[in-house]
Design a protein around this motif. Sequence first.
Motif, PDB file in Angstrom:
ATOM      1  N   GLY A 100     -33.916   1.800 -26.259  1.00 43.88           N
ATOM      2  CA  GLY A 100     -34.750   1.423 -27.385  1.00 43.88           C
ATOM      3  C   GLY A 100     -34.689  -0.067 -27.655  1.00 43.88           C
ATOM      4  O   GLY A 100     -34.088  -0.822 -26.901  1.00 43.88           O
ATOM      5  N   LYS A 101     -35.353  -0.462 -28.757  1.00 44.84           N
ATOM      6  CA  LYS A 101     -35.361  -1.858 -29.198  1.00 44.84           C
ATOM      7  C   LYS A 101     -34.802  -1.941 -30.602  1.00 44.84           C
ATOM      8  O   LYS A 101     -34.983  -1.024 -31.406  1.00 44.84           O
ATOM      9  CB  LYS A 101     -36.780  -2.425 -29.212  1.00 44.84           C
ATOM     10  CG  LYS A 101     -37.374  -2.630 -27.849  1.00 44.84           C
ATOM     11  CD  LYS A 101     -38.650  -3.459 -27.852  1.00 44.84           C
ATOM     12  CE  LYS A 101     -39.626  -3.117 -28.937  1.00 44.84           C
ATOM     13  NZ  LYS A 101     -40.875  -3.859 -28.837  1.00 44.84           N
ATOM     14  N   VAL A 102     -34.154  -3.070 -30.895  1.00 49.06           N
ATOM     15  CA  VAL A 102     -33.571  -3.296 -32.217  1.00 49.06           C
ATOM     16  C   VAL A 102     -34.698  -3.445 -33.247  1.00 49.06           C
ATOM     17  O   VAL A 102     -35.603  -4.265 -33.080  1.00 49.06           O
ATOM     18  CB  VAL A 102     -32.695  -4.571 -32.224  1.00 49.06           C
ATOM     19  CG1 VAL A 102     -32.210  -4.890 -33.635  1.00 49.06           C
ATOM     20  CG2 VAL A 102     -31.538  -4.437 -31.253  1.00 49.06           C
ATOM     21  N   ALA A 103     -34.641  -2.637 -34.298  1.00 44.75           N
ATOM     22  CA  ALA A 103     -35.560  -2.785 -35.428  1.00 44.75           C
ATOM     23  C   ALA A 103     -34.902  -3.677 -36.486  1.00 44.75           C
ATOM     24  O   ALA A 103     -35.501  -4.632 -36.954  1.00 44.75           O
ATOM     25  CB  ALA A 103     -35.914  -1.429 -36.025  1.00 44.75           C
ATOM     26  N   TYR A 104     -33.645  -3.340 -36.841  1.00 42.63           N
ATOM     27  CA  TYR A 104     -32.883  -4.122 -37.812  1.00 42.63           C
ATOM     28  C   TYR A 104     -31.449  -3.626 -37.841  1.00 42.63           C
ATOM     29  O   TYR A 104     -31.120  -2.618 -37.220  1.00 42.63           O
ATOM     30  CB  TYR A 104     -33.508  -4.051 -39.213  1.00 42.63           C
ATOM     31  CG  TYR A 104     -33.619  -2.665 -39.790  1.00 42.63           C
ATOM     32  CD1 TYR A 104     -32.627  -2.157 -40.621  1.00 42.63           C
ATOM     33  CD2 TYR A 104     -34.730  -1.864 -39.536  1.00 42.63           C
ATOM     34  CE1 TYR A 104     -32.717  -0.888 -41.161  1.00 42.63           C
ATOM     35  CE2 TYR A 104     -34.834  -0.599 -40.077  1.00 42.63           C
ATOM     36  CZ  TYR A 104     -33.829  -0.106 -40.887  1.00 42.63           C
ATOM     37  OH  TYR A 104     -33.905   1.148 -41.412  1.00 42.63           O
ATOM     38  N   GLU A 126     -42.406   6.775 -31.674  1.00 42.41           N
ATOM     39  CA  GLU A 126     -43.702   7.217 -32.174  1.00 42.41           C
ATOM     40  C   GLU A 126     -43.785   6.945 -33.679  1.00 42.41           C
ATOM     41  O   GLU A 126     -42.787   7.075 -34.380  1.00 42.41           O
ATOM     42  CB  GLU A 126     -43.865   8.724 -31.954  1.00 42.41           C
ATOM     43  CG  GLU A 126     -43.615   9.177 -30.540  1.00 42.41           C
ATOM     44  CD  GLU A 126     -44.895   9.308 -29.757  1.00 42.41           C
ATOM     45  OE1 GLU A 126     -45.932   9.525 -30.371  1.00 42.41           O
ATOM     46  OE2 GLU A 126     -44.833   9.174 -28.533  1.00 42.41           O
ATOM     47  N   PRO A 127     -44.974   6.598 -34.185  1.00 44.43           N
ATOM     48  CA  PRO A 127     -45.122   6.419 -35.641  1.00 44.43           C
ATOM     49  C   PRO A 127     -44.739   7.709 -36.374  1.00 44.43           C
ATOM     50  O   PRO A 127     -45.065   8.802 -35.930  1.00 44.43           O
ATOM     51  CB  PRO A 127     -46.602   6.103 -35.815  1.00 44.43           C
ATOM     52  CG  PRO A 127     -47.055   5.606 -34.480  1.00 44.43           C
ATOM     53  CD  PRO A 127     -46.202   6.315 -33.466  1.00 44.43           C
ATOM     54  N   GLY A 128     -44.010   7.554 -37.469  1.00 41.75           N
ATOM     55  CA  GLY A 128     -43.592   8.697 -38.270  1.00 41.75           C
ATOM     56  C   GLY A 128     -42.320   9.366 -37.777  1.00 41.75           C
ATOM     57  O   GLY A 128     -41.780  10.242 -38.439  1.00 41.75           O
ATOM     58  N   GLN A 129     -41.829   8.966 -36.625  1.00 42.35           N
ATOM     59  CA  GLN A 129     -40.608   9.536 -36.071  1.00 42.35           C
ATOM     60  C   GLN A 129     -39.393   8.914 -36.767  1.00 42.35           C
ATOM     61  O   GLN A 129     -39.413   7.747 -37.125  1.00 42.35           O
ATOM     62  CB  GLN A 129     -40.572   9.244 -34.572  1.00 42.35           C
ATOM     63  CG  GLN A 129     -39.488   9.943 -33.804  1.00 42.35           C
ATOM     64  CD  GLN A 129     -39.588   9.629 -32.316  1.00 42.35           C
ATOM     65  OE1 GLN A 129     -39.896   8.504 -31.943  1.00 42.35           O
ATOM     66  NE2 GLN A 129     -39.339  10.622 -31.489  1.00 42.35           N
ATOM     67  N   ASP A 130     -38.333   9.703 -36.959  1.00 40.66           N
ATOM     68  CA  ASP A 130     -37.106   9.172 -37.557  1.00 40.66           C
ATOM     69  C   ASP A 130     -36.474   8.150 -36.620  1.00 40.66           C
ATOM     70  O   ASP A 130     -36.510   8.310 -35.396  1.00 40.66           O
ATOM     71  CB  ASP A 130     -36.097  10.285 -37.821  1.00 40.66           C
ATOM     72  CG  ASP A 130     -36.509  11.194 -38.964  1.00 40.66           C
ATOM     73  OD1 ASP A 130     -37.295  10.741 -39.826  1.00 40.66           O
ATOM     74  OD2 ASP A 130     -36.044  12.340 -38.994  1.00 40.66           O
ATOM     75  N   ALA A 131     -35.904   7.115 -37.196  1.00 40.06           N
ATOM     76  CA  ALA A 131     -35.250   6.073 -36.400  1.00 40.06           C
ATOM     77  C   ALA A 131     -33.888   6.560 -35.923  1.00 40.06           C
ATOM     78  O   ALA A 131     -33.188   7.271 -36.626  1.00 40.06           O
ATOM     79  CB  ALA A 131     -35.091   4.810 -37.234  1.00 40.06           C
ATOM     80  N   GLU A 132     -33.534   6.169 -34.702  1.00 38.07           N
ATOM     81  CA  GLU A 132     -32.201   6.433 -34.184  1.00 38.07           C
ATOM     82  C   GLU A 132     -31.368   5.183 -34.413  1.00 38.07           C
ATOM     83  O   GLU A 132     -31.896   4.102 -34.649  1.00 38.07           O
ATOM     84  CB  GLU A 132     -32.266   6.774 -32.699  1.00 38.07           C
ATOM     85  CG  GLU A 132     -33.003   8.066 -32.435  1.00 38.07           C
ATOM     86  CD  GLU A 132     -32.947   8.475 -30.979  1.00 38.07           C
ATOM     87  OE1 GLU A 132     -31.950   8.140 -30.311  1.00 38.07           O
ATOM     88  OE2 GLU A 132     -33.877   9.119 -30.529  1.00 38.07           O
ATOM     89  N   PHE A 133     -30.053   5.336 -34.348  1.00 40.28           N
ATOM     90  CA  PHE A 133     -29.186   4.194 -34.598  1.00 40.28           C
ATOM     91  C   PHE A 133     -27.952   4.242 -33.713  1.00 40.28           C
ATOM     92  O   PHE A 133     -27.605   5.277 -33.171  1.00 40.28           O
ATOM     93  CB  PHE A 133     -28.797   4.110 -36.070  1.00 40.28           C
ATOM     94  CG  PHE A 133     -28.117   5.346 -36.591  1.00 40.28           C
ATOM     95  CD1 PHE A 133     -26.739   5.408 -36.670  1.00 40.28           C
ATOM     96  CD2 PHE A 133     -28.853   6.439 -37.005  1.00 40.28           C
ATOM     97  CE1 PHE A 133     -26.103   6.533 -37.147  1.00 40.28           C
ATOM     98  CE2 PHE A 133     -28.228   7.579 -37.485  1.00 40.28           C
ATOM     99  CZ  PHE A 133     -26.849   7.629 -37.559  1.00 40.28           C
ATOM    100  N   VAL A 134     -27.319   3.083 -33.559  1.00 37.74           N
ATOM    101  CA  VAL A 134     -26.118   2.922 -32.752  1.00 37.74           C
ATOM    102  C   VAL A 134     -25.113   2.136 -33.590  1.00 37.74           C
ATOM    103  O   VAL A 134     -25.456   1.110 -34.174  1.00 37.74           O
ATOM    104  CB  VAL A 134     -26.426   2.131 -31.454  1.00 37.74           C
ATOM    105  CG1 VAL A 134     -25.168   1.890 -30.657  1.00 37.74           C
ATOM    106  CG2 VAL A 134     -27.477   2.843 -30.620  1.00 37.74           C
ATOM    107  N   ALA A 135     -23.879   2.607 -33.629  1.00 36.68           N
ATOM    108  CA  ALA A 135     -22.824   1.894 -34.353  1.00 36.68           C
ATOM    109  C   ALA A 135     -22.448   0.627 -33.599  1.00 36.68           C
ATOM    110  O   ALA A 135     -22.440   0.604 -32.370  1.00 36.68           O
ATOM    111  CB  ALA A 135     -21.597   2.788 -34.517  1.00 36.68           C
ATOM    112  N   LEU A 136     -22.160  -0.442 -34.328  1.00 37.09           N
ATOM    113  CA  LEU A 136     -21.732  -1.689 -33.686  1.00 37.09           C
ATOM    114  C   LEU A 136     -20.470  -1.480 -32.845  1.00 37.09           C
ATOM    115  O   LEU A 136     -20.255  -2.190 -31.865  1.00 37.09           O
ATOM    116  CB  LEU A 136     -21.475  -2.782 -34.727  1.00 37.09           C
ATOM    117  CG  LEU A 136     -22.708  -3.434 -35.332  1.00 37.09           C
ATOM    118  CD1 LEU A 136     -22.308  -4.439 -36.403  1.00 37.09           C
ATOM    119  CD2 LEU A 136     -23.566  -4.095 -34.271  1.00 37.09           C
TER     120      LEU A 136
END
Length: 94
Positions: free
Chosen positions: A41-45, A57-67
């Motif tokens: 993926g790409k960093v959103a914030y 995809e629009p409306g899809q929940d964001a995934e995340f990765v711990a630092l």
Amino acid sequence: MTRQTTQQPGRQPGDETAWTTVVGTIRKGMPVIDADGTRIGKVAYLDGEEIVLEPDEPGQDAEFVALTQVDGVDETSVLLSGRGDATFGLGGEP
């Protein structure tokens, strides 16, 4: 998994485009690469100690990765460590 953010009042996740962390400077739009070399993926914030990825995809929940899962940051990408994906998206301690 629904993603809850911890924003400061009056600030939006898109207000910043670069974040200085203990692993290096992470910028919005940087690709996140797992230990096998696959782009996940790409960093959103950044939200606290987690990198939030842009949804596919629009409306899809964001995934995340711990630092804590980041092995290194270079000028163009974020590389994750080879600890496997058992903790991917959990945001917990290693």
